[in-house]
Design a protein around this motif. Structure first.
Motif, PDB file in Angstrom:
ATOM      1  N   PHE A 537     127.456 110.479 -27.068  1.00  0.00           N
ATOM      2  CA  PHE A 537     127.416 109.556 -26.178  1.00  0.00           C
ATOM      3  C   PHE A 537     127.946 107.867 -26.498  1.00  0.00           C
ATOM      4  O   PHE A 537     128.876 108.014 -24.676  1.00  0.00           O
ATOM      5  CB  PHE A 537     125.559 109.661 -25.708  1.00  0.00           C
ATOM      6  CG  PHE A 537     125.612 107.942 -24.532  1.00  0.00           C
ATOM      7  CD1 PHE A 537     125.407 108.827 -23.356  1.00  0.00           C
ATOM      8  CD2 PHE A 537     124.439 106.910 -25.089  1.00  0.00           C
ATOM      9  CE1 PHE A 537     125.026 107.534 -22.828  1.00  0.00           C
ATOM     10  CE2 PHE A 537     124.611 106.098 -24.028  1.00  0.00           C
ATOM     11  CZ  PHE A 537     125.010 106.542 -23.042  1.00  0.00           C
ATOM     12  N   LEU A 538     127.891 107.487 -27.190  1.00  0.00           N
ATOM     13  CA  LEU A 538     128.657 106.621 -27.342  1.00  0.00           C
ATOM     14  C   LEU A 538     129.841 106.445 -27.425  1.00  0.00           C
ATOM     15  O   LEU A 538     130.381 105.114 -26.909  1.00  0.00           O
ATOM     16  CB  LEU A 538     127.772 105.511 -28.709  1.00  0.00           C
ATOM     17  CG  LEU A 538     126.306 105.211 -29.150  1.00  0.00           C
ATOM     18  CD1 LEU A 538     126.384 104.427 -29.868  1.00  0.00           C
ATOM     19  CD2 LEU A 538     126.272 103.952 -27.496  1.00  0.00           C
ATOM     20  N   ALA A 539     129.882 107.383 -27.717  1.00  0.00           N
ATOM     21  CA  ALA A 539     131.659 107.526 -28.299  1.00  0.00           C
ATOM     22  C   ALA A 539     132.350 107.665 -26.865  1.00  0.00           C
ATOM     23  O   ALA A 539     133.470 107.316 -26.127  1.00  0.00           O
ATOM     24  CB  ALA A 539     132.093 108.482 -28.827  1.00  0.00           C
ATOM     25  N   GLU A 540     131.667 108.781 -26.063  1.00  0.00           N
ATOM     26  CA  GLU A 540     132.339 109.336 -24.728  1.00  0.00           C
ATOM     27  C   GLU A 540     132.345 107.832 -23.572  1.00  0.00           C
ATOM     28  O   GLU A 540     132.824 107.220 -22.687  1.00  0.00           O
ATOM     29  CB  GLU A 540     130.984 109.812 -23.162  1.00  0.00           C
ATOM     30  CG  GLU A 540     130.979 110.389 -22.509  1.00  0.00           C
ATOM     31  CD  GLU A 540     129.921 111.375 -21.734  1.00  0.00           C
ATOM     32  OE1 GLU A 540     129.847 110.954 -20.725  1.00  0.00           O
ATOM     33  OE2 GLU A 540     129.213 111.825 -22.223  1.00  0.00           O
ATOM     34  N   GLN A 541     131.029 107.213 -23.110  1.00  0.00           N
ATOM     35  CA  GLN A 541     130.875 105.709 -23.060  1.00  0.00           C
ATOM     36  C   GLN A 541     131.797 104.692 -23.051  1.00  0.00           C
ATOM     37  O   GLN A 541     132.704 104.156 -21.870  1.00  0.00           O
ATOM     38  CB  GLN A 541     129.601 105.059 -22.888  1.00  0.00           C
ATOM     39  CG  GLN A 541     128.784 106.250 -22.107  1.00  0.00           C
ATOM     40  CD  GLN A 541     128.167 106.663 -20.933  1.00  0.00           C
ATOM     41  OE1 GLN A 541     128.460 105.365 -19.655  1.00  0.00           O
ATOM     42  NE2 GLN A 541     128.011 107.589 -20.569  1.00  0.00           N
TER      43      GLN A 541
END
Length: 852
Positions: A537-541
């Motif tokens: 999720f963090l890598a996506e955001q």
């Protein structure tokens, strides 16, 4: 009757008192310098004692009982609960961080305090707005639990009473504003607004799971009106009954050891700043005494001509100065006694601190001794001139051939006694030694700079401009003001420069956060099962962001080298590592932002007995070295680990790091949470703030159990606290400025007679008032510049030590702030010099020539 007692005094003392009472001129600055310094020292000490007594008197209310037993990520066992219930009345609370969010996803970190309204608070009262009972505010109505919240949360999330917020998996209704809580101090400092709910609601929200960082505190009020001795005996009995409990134990007489230690340290810091104000006014004392000896020159000559010995004259002069000092000290003590009373109500309202205003005899005694010793240090040498000068020299105003060796030795002895008193009375020996060393170094540097300035002014080739030539002559001539000016200006400006640089370094940490040099967020309490999804999720955001995560648990050291920590004396700066639970982790690799200082790291595939790596300075403070063993209690389980390496950690990186890092197999099977950090840049501060807001909102929506801590917000909270402490330090430093200004004024006044003679001669030769003013401005400006340069070096050195060694932040040098401080000091020096010589500039030559 009083007259008879007065006549019974020794002649020297009787003469001195009559002369002082009949002609107290010239002692006003002397009085002011001593009064201000003694009042500040005794007042700071009295305020600290009042806070300590308030904590002791209100200890039961602040702690919530006679004793408190706290554990993290678990609860007390049934056997422990039964042990306490048999001995008193219990009140239980749970503390943890979480996220509160609106329906649209806007979120804010909160500090949850979950209580049972039937037993909380055990003492004192919770203040709510509207004024409803706590049980009513937190009750479940129509399937929705109620919460009482800090008013800050209403503003932060733009909500109002009656609205609902999502906390964990539950929707809760805002029923009341939480205005005050009696045990707030015992809960420590939080970075989010307080939210109070029931313990039942906390469980229903799904926030409590194995490994969650929730602190459960059980407070007990013993049966009967237990004395302090009975409370201590109960605490020992509890530890003896459950030696492996691993709880954090507090009793009502020691509610917050960390707060008490910080109070002692800050009190000492303010006391040393106040002492600096007293010492800075020492030049004013010396100048006042010198002026007193000059005014009494003819009287001393007459006494000697009538047969009085030099010793007799010295005793008379010393008696007058000491009488004036005693009066000033008593007045300073009276003012200092008022300070705790005046500050009590303010501290209660602004900081919710319990203050029990009372007289601090110990602090008053030290203040009086400091005042007396400073008087002797700066008065003995000027008074020696009255002893050593023969009658003829006194009448001719010639003092060049006198020897003052014995009086200088006496002044040095008083200075040594003052230094010993500072060190012996210091709660922190290192700080006391550092202050004495720094003060001696600063005085030596300033006196040396004054001497070099005088030598340089004398050695400079004679300039063509008569004004410059006259200004240089004033700098090096006998009875020059240069030493007094350099010391007074230098000491004060050193304080100002140090404060400006420390504040600038703190503000720089916020700038680093804006620039993306340190992590943007910490994410805590991420369940290990959800760690891969959250990392994705963090890598996506934030594509391209630097993401780090490690296991994290809470544990405490309970034994070192086989000895319980309660029986071990450790260094003052390492005690925090034993206060309560600390974050611990395990890792196959050496953590980032750290390097090995000693020992070896374990192999990546190590699967043997528990090993641990400690932070180097903490290990040194705890008296631990390679090969020693420590016992830790983590999640109620005791583990003994051998120290195989020491690490030097760069805490200023704000990256993930721990005091204790264990070998991977130690806790691999334990229930733990993951700690995440994310770092990313942005083209502007506005873009970065927008990115921060979006990431926090989305994280709260998709992972409601994970708490996001924005590093910039945490730094701003620290900056606010530091600003409040700096305000107190600036207030104390302001006293040093006042005494230094008084010392400057007295120095200028003491040189009036010589300046008047020079001005009369120069005016007779055609000098104008503007010509003389320019000359004096050059003199004071040059001396002030020298003092400013020395103060700049000394202040920068002190600030560098404070920021890098004590505060663990980067040292920065804000040129603008330092330049403004230096320019202001120069302007004040020149203005005071010209103001003090205005009488000289305005006198007409004729009347003065007739008096010369």
């Amino acid at each position: 009757m009083a007259g008879a007692r007065f006549r019974s005094l020794p002649f020297g003392l009787r003469f001195a008192l009559r002369d002082l009472l009949g002609d107290p001129r010239g002692f006003s600055i002397f009085f002011a310098c001593i009064v201000i310094g003694v009042a500040a020292i005794s007042g700071v000490s009295g305020l600290s004692r009042s806070l300590s007594q308030g904590l002791a008197r209100e200890g039961r209310t602040i702690l919530g009982g006679d004793a408190s037993f706290s554990v993290t990520a678990r609860e007390l066992t049934p056997e422990q609960q039964a042990f306490f219930q048999a001995r008193g009345r219990l009140s239980e609370i749970s503390l943890m961080r979480a996220m509160a969010r609106r329906d649209d996803g806007e979120a804010a970190m909160i500090e949850i305090k979950a209580v049972d309204p039937a037993t909380y608070p055990a003492f004192g009262a919770v203040a709510l707005d509207p004024a409803v009972s706590l049980a009513e505010a937190l009750a479940e109505k129509d399937g929705v639990d109620g919460i009482a919240v800090d008013p800050i949360l209403l503003a932060r999330l733009d909500v109002k009473l009656g609205d609902t917020l999502l906390i964990g998996n539950s929707r809760m209704r805002l029923r009341a504003q939480l205005m005050s809580e009696p045990d707030k101090l015992a809960g420590g400092v939080g970075f989010g607004p307080r939210v109070m709910m029931t313990r039942k609601a906390l469980v229903a929200a799904g926030l409590v799971s194995p490994g969650s960082v929730v602190r459960n505190a059980t407070r007990i009020t013993l049966n009967g009106n237990a004395s302090d001795e009975e409370v201590k005996a109960f605490a020992k009995a509890a530890d003896a009954a459950f030696p492996q409990a691993g709880w954090d134990l507090r009793t009502r007489d020691a509610v917050s050891p960390q707060f008490s230690r910080n109070l002692d340290r800050f009190t000492q810091l303010l006391t040393l700043v106040a002492l600096t104000a007293l010492v800075a006014g020492g030049a004013g004392v010396a100048n006042a005494v010198q002026g007193f000896v000059e005014r009494k020159r003819m009287q001393f000559a007459v006494l000697k001509a009538l047969g009085a010995t030099g010793s007799h004259v010295f005793v008379i002069a010393l008696a007058q100065v000491l009488a004036a000092a005693v009066f000033a000290i008593l007045l300073g003590l009276a003012v200092g006694a008022v300070i705790p009373v005046a500050a009590a109500e303010t501290l209660k309202q602004l900081a919710e601190l319990p203050v029990s205003a009372s007289l601090d005899l110990r602090g008053a005694s030290f203040g009086a001794l400091y005042g007396l010793l400073v008087t002797l240090i700066f008065a003995l040498v000027p008074l020696g001139r009255a002893h050593e000068v023969p009658v003829a020299a006194l009448l001719r105003d010639d003092t060049r051939s006198i020897k003052l060796t014995r009086y200088r030795a006496g002044a040095w002895a008083a200075a040594a006694l003052l230094a010993a008193l500072i060190i012996l009375s210091s709660p922190d020996l290192k700080l006391g030694l550092a202050y004495v060393g720094a003060a001696a170094l600063a005085f030596g540097a300033l006196r040396g700079a004054a001497w070099l300035t005088m030598r340089a002014a004398r050695a400079v080739p004679r300039p063509r401009d008569a004004r410059v030539r006259f200004a240089l002559a004033n700098i090096w001539r006998p009875k020059s003001l240069t030493p007094a000016l350099v010391v007074s200006i230098g000491l004060t400006q050193t304080l100002l420069v140090a404060l400006a640089l420390v504040e600038g370094s703190i503000h720089n940490e916020l700038a680093r956060a804006d620039a993306g040099e340190i992590p943007n967020f910490y994410f805590i309490d991420a369940p290990k099962a959800e760690a891969p999804a959250f990392a994705a999720f963090l890598a996506e955001q934030a594509p391209g962001a630097k993401i780090e995560h490690v296991p994290m648990m809470r544990g405490r050291i309970i034994e070192m080298k086989g000895v319980p920590v309660e029986k071990i004396t450790v260094a003052e700066d390492a005690k925090w590592a034993l206060d309560g639970d600390r974050g611990v982790t395990f890792s196959t690799d050496l953590p980032a932002n750290s390097r090995l200082a000693a020992g070896e790291w374990w192999p990546a595939d190590y699967n043997g007995p528990p090993l641990v790596s400690l932070e180097e300075r903490v290990a040194e403070g705890l008296g631990l070295s390679l090969g020693d063993e420590i016992k830790v209690n983590v999640l109620g389980r005791e583990t003994v680990a051998k120290i195989t390496s020491l690490r030097k950690v760069d805490w200023r990186s704000f990256g993930i790091n721990f005091v204790m890092v264990f070998s991977p197999s130690t806790f691999a099977a334990a229930p733990y949470m993951e700690l995440f950090t994310i770092s990313y840049g942005a083209p502007s501060v506005a873009a970065r703030d927008a990115m921060d807001a979006r990431l926090a909102r989305e994280a709260a929506k998709r992972f409601p159990m994970i708490v996001s801590v924005r590093v910039k917000d945490a730094l701003q909270a620290v900056d606010k606290i530091a600003g409040q402490l700096a305000l107190a330090a600036r207030a104390a430093a302001g006293l040093a400025i006042v005494t230094a200004i008084l010392a400057l004024a007295s120095a200028v006044a003491s040189g009036q007679r010589a300046r008047l003679h020079d001005a009369v001669v120069l005016k007779t030769l055609g000098a104008t008032r503007g010509w003389l003013a320019t000359t004096y401005a050059l003199e004071f400006g040059l001396v002030g510049l020298v003092a400013s340069l020395i103060a700049l070096l000394a202040g920068a050195g002190a600030a560098f030590a404070m920021t890098t060694m004590l505060m663990k932040i980067d040292f920065v040098f804000p040129v603008g702030a330092v330049a403004a401080t230096t320019a202001a000091a120069l302007a004040v020096t020149i203005a005071l010099g010209l103001a003090g010589t205005w009488r000289v500039l305005s006198r007409r030559p004729g009347p003065e020539l007739r008096e010369l």
